[in-house]
Write an enzyme that holds these catalytic residues in place. Sequence first.
Site, PDB file in Angstrom:
ATOM      1  N   ASN A   9       0.864  -1.174   0.000  1.00 47.16           N
ATOM      2  CA  ASN A   9       0.000   0.000   0.000  1.00 47.16           C
ATOM      3  C   ASN A   9       0.907   1.232   0.000  1.00 47.16           C
ATOM      4  OD1 ASN A   9      -1.870   1.978   0.457  1.00 47.16           O
ATOM      5  ND2 ASN A   9      -2.752   1.055   2.299  1.00 47.16           N
ATOM      6  N   ARG A  90      -2.315  -1.939  -3.695  1.00 46.16           N
ATOM      7  CA  ARG A  90      -3.611  -1.322  -3.414  1.00 46.16           C
ATOM      8  C   ARG A  90      -3.762  -0.050  -4.245  1.00 46.16           C
ATOM      9  NH1 ARG A  90      -5.439   2.469   1.453  1.00 46.16           N
ATOM     10  NH2 ARG A  90      -7.671   2.394   1.043  1.00 46.16           N
ATOM     11  N   HIS A 179     -12.826   1.853   0.392  1.00 45.54           N
ATOM     12  CA  HIS A 179     -12.726   0.817   1.441  1.00 45.54           C
ATOM     13  C   HIS A 179     -13.314  -0.525   0.985  1.00 45.54           C
ATOM     14  CE1 HIS A 179     -12.810   4.010   4.914  1.00 45.54           C
ATOM     15  NE2 HIS A 179     -11.578   3.774   4.508  1.00 45.54           N
ATOM     16  N   LEU A 208     -15.169   1.934  10.544  1.00 50.76           N
ATOM     17  CA  LEU A 208     -15.074   3.209  11.253  1.00 50.76           C
ATOM     18  C   LEU A 208     -13.637   3.418  11.729  1.00 50.76           C
ATOM     19  CD1 LEU A 208     -18.324   2.940  13.473  1.00 50.76           C
ATOM     20  CD2 LEU A 208     -18.107   3.784  11.124  1.00 50.76           C
ATOM     21  N   GLY A 209     -12.865   4.133  10.920  1.00 54.18           N
ATOM     22  CA  GLY A 209     -11.483   4.456  11.294  1.00 54.18           C
ATOM     23  C   GLY A 209     -11.282   5.943  11.104  1.00 54.18           C
ATOM     24  N   GLY A 211     -10.680   7.368   8.261  1.00 58.88           N
ATOM     25  CA  GLY A 211     -11.686   7.450   7.199  1.00 58.88           C
ATOM     26  C   GLY A 211     -12.783   6.476   7.587  1.00 58.88           C
ATOM     27  N   ARG A 240     -12.816  14.612   7.976  1.00 59.98           N
ATOM     28  CA  ARG A 240     -13.662  14.863   6.795  1.00 59.98           C
ATOM     29  C   ARG A 240     -15.119  15.037   7.216  1.00 59.98           C
ATOM     30  NH1 ARG A 240     -11.657   9.658   3.496  1.00 59.98           N
ATOM     31  NH2 ARG A 240      -9.889   9.505   4.875  1.00 59.98           N
ATOM     32  N   ASP A 282      -8.613  12.344  16.685  1.00 63.26           N
ATOM     33  CA  ASP A 282      -8.549  11.002  17.274  1.00 63.26           C
ATOM     34  C   ASP A 282      -9.638  10.869  18.331  1.00 63.26           C
ATOM     35  OD1 ASP A 282      -7.855   8.724  18.855  1.00 63.26           O
ATOM     36  OD2 ASP A 282      -5.838   8.834  18.001  1.00 63.26           O
ATOM     37  N   THR A 283     -10.534   9.904  18.110  1.00 60.74           N
ATOM     38  CA  THR A 283     -11.689   9.776  19.011  1.00 60.74           C
ATOM     39  C   THR A 283     -11.270   9.445  20.451  1.00 60.74           C
ATOM     40  OG1 THR A 283     -11.906   7.553  18.141  1.00 60.74           O
ATOM     41  CG2 THR A 283     -13.473   9.164  17.333  1.00 60.74           C
ATOM     42  N   GLY A 332     -14.247   1.134  15.101  1.00 61.37           N
ATOM     43  CA  GLY A 332     -15.169  -0.005  15.132  1.00 61.37           C
ATOM     44  C   GLY A 332     -14.629  -1.187  15.934  1.00 61.37           C
ATOM     45  N   GLU A 333     -13.302  -1.370  15.909  1.00 62.15           N
ATOM     46  CA  GLU A 333     -12.723  -2.503  16.639  1.00 62.15           C
ATOM     47  C   GLU A 333     -12.477  -2.192  18.103  1.00 62.15           C
ATOM     48  OE1 GLU A 333      -9.155  -3.792  14.508  1.00 62.15           O
ATOM     49  OE2 GLU A 333     -10.246  -3.577  12.626  1.00 62.15           O
ATOM     50  N   ASN A 334     -12.298  -0.899  18.401  1.00 62.85           N
ATOM     51  CA  ASN A 334     -11.833  -0.557  19.756  1.00 62.85           C
ATOM     52  C   ASN A 334     -12.771   0.275  20.620  1.00 62.85           C
ATOM     53  OD1 ASN A 334      -9.054  -1.650  19.616  1.00 62.85           O
ATOM     54  ND2 ASN A 334      -8.931  -0.222  17.896  1.00 62.85           N
ATOM     55  N   GLU A 384      -7.222  -5.928   5.102  1.00 67.09           N
ATOM     56  CA  GLU A 384      -7.144  -5.560   3.687  1.00 67.09           C
ATOM     57  C   GLU A 384      -5.913  -6.192   3.038  1.00 67.09           C
ATOM     58  OE1 GLU A 384      -7.762  -1.620   5.328  1.00 67.09           O
ATOM     59  OE2 GLU A 384      -8.824  -1.100   3.487  1.00 67.09           O
TER      60      GLU A 384
HETATM   61  P1  AMP Z   1      -7.732   3.536  11.394  1.00 63.67           P
HETATM   62  O1  AMP Z   1      -7.890   4.577  10.329  1.00 63.67           O
HETATM   63  O2  AMP Z   1      -8.559   2.315  11.170  1.00 63.67           O
HETATM   64  O3  AMP Z   1      -6.301   3.229  11.724  1.00 63.67           O
HETATM   65  O4  AMP Z   1      -8.357   4.194  12.727  1.00 63.67           O
HETATM   66  C1  AMP Z   1      -7.720   5.256  13.401  1.00 63.67           C
HETATM   67  C2  AMP Z   1      -8.675   5.892  14.397  1.00 63.67           C
HETATM   68  O5  AMP Z   1      -9.269   4.872  15.233  1.00 63.67           O
HETATM   69  C3  AMP Z   1      -7.979   6.827  15.370  1.00 63.67           C
HETATM   70  O6  AMP Z   1      -7.874   8.113  14.851  1.00 63.67           O
HETATM   71  C4  AMP Z   1      -8.912   6.794  16.547  1.00 63.67           C
HETATM   72  O7  AMP Z   1      -9.928   7.755  16.338  1.00 63.67           O
HETATM   73  C5  AMP Z   1      -9.548   5.426  16.518  1.00 63.67           C
HETATM   74  N1  AMP Z   1      -9.031   4.519  17.554  1.00 63.67           N
HETATM   75  C6  AMP Z   1      -7.918   3.770  17.500  1.00 63.67           C
HETATM   76  N2  AMP Z   1      -7.770   3.056  18.645  1.00 63.67           N
HETATM   77  C7  AMP Z   1      -8.806   3.381  19.437  1.00 63.67           C
HETATM   78  C8  AMP Z   1      -9.221   3.008  20.748  1.00 63.67           C
HETATM   79  N3  AMP Z   1      -8.503   2.139  21.478  1.00 63.67           N
HETATM   80  N4  AMP Z   1     -10.362   3.553  21.219  1.00 63.67           N
HETATM   81  C9  AMP Z   1     -11.071   4.425  20.503  1.00 63.67           C
HETATM   82  N5  AMP Z   1     -10.738   4.819  19.260  1.00 63.67           N
HETATM   83  C10 AMP Z   1      -9.630   4.313  18.729  1.00 63.67           C
END
Ligand code: AMP
Length: 403
Positions: A9, A90, A179, A208-209, A211, A240, A282-283, A332-334, A384
């Site tokens: 990628n 990719r 995606h 849900l990341g 992006g 975004r 960053d959430t 979504g995972e965390n 991916e």
């Molecule tokens: P990704 O683009 O899939 O790498 O997701 C990155 C985003 O996931 C980060 O900017 C965070 O907003 C969120 N994130 C990552 N780890 C956590 C966590 N442990 N708890 C809540 N949000 C998370």
Amino acid sequence: MSTIVMSVNAGSSSLKFQVFRMPEEEVLTQGNIERIGLEDSIFGITVNGKKLKETQHIANHGEAVKILMDKLMELKIVNDLNDIDAIGHRIVQGGSYFDHSVKVDEDVVSKVDELAALAPLHNPAALVGYRAFADALPDCVHTFVFDTAFFQTMPPENYIYPLPYEMYLTDKIRRYGAHGTSHKYLTHRLAEIQNKPIDEMNIITCHLGGGASIAAVKNGRAFKISMGFTPLGGIMMGTRCGDIDPAIIVYLFRKYHYTPDELDDVLNKKSGVLGISGISSDTRDVEAAARDGNKRAILTFDIYVSRVVETIAGYYGLMGGADAIVFTAGIGENSDFIRRNVCKRLKCIGVEFSDQRNKEMRGREGLISTDESKMKVYVIPTNEELMIARDAYKVWKHEHNVE
Ligand code: AMP
């Protein structure tokens, strides 16, 4: 006999890679080269669970590939470069040209190049990465895997915008999505988990990341995707804005005389979670502020959750029902917090949510709805890289007449 396949990628200043032994799907190594072109480029690679990190000047992608190849030989992951049989690259935007992964040739390269206007940050960078690998490994089978390909099965009513029809015909303005590799992986993985044929999968997948996108998958094929003409559309993201009234853009142009680049910057880099909270994209940071009672942080999640809920519920209606919802990617995972707030509001479509399961689910695969829930809700970490390697392996097998 095993085949060595690499998934790549390439971004404008980065290069992520994973090396697999196929068909076993064993990960031999993975890593990331960042800050290419700067004095302090970072080369990171993980072998046998050990992370190695080196900082050095890497002038361009060509040099990055050479350093990577030397490292793979030094670490004895391969004995010589000819051991690498196939590489999957990719590609973010495949337009209407590609509905599946293809072996790279000059025509494919020129189409990806032509599509750069639709993905100016991504397609040119991916081509730079491809050329660097093609120079170093001319004999290996190179495959392009498109993020948009999965969505080429959408019916026209779900990809044509209500603009003058000529804009679709002439300018190719339509919903392409993004995606796709992730949404396809989730669909295939859930079919495996549930032991169902792919064409019986009627699900809603939420990536849900940083992006973020949500896909409706009907009979195993993409039916709708929240991202649109570009990855700016759809739900709210880290920086975004997602879907907004298009008149806002015209209004801002007239009022502030923004240049297109300035406005692009506002919509792509200064909006979303960062724009509303004023804290971070960053959430995790925003969740911490919300716990301390910060009003804008709380509002950020209210908007975020509301957008996810309306999209999932809308897709449920659009498909005439669904059997499962899947969450993936960083949030979504965390984030059990966001998942809980979304699921709580989806009782109307049959979600019975298990607080206990949700709290325990972090970065791994499993069910977070109750056993009785009509609508099953899963967390599935996306992969991916594996999807890219699978497609590259498929193309390699085809080239070598291997069953
Ligand atoms: P990704 O683009 O899939 O790498 O997701 C990155 C985003 O996931 C980060 O900017 C965070 O907003 C969120 N994130 C990552 N780890 C956590 C966590 N442990 N708890 C809540 N949000 C998370």
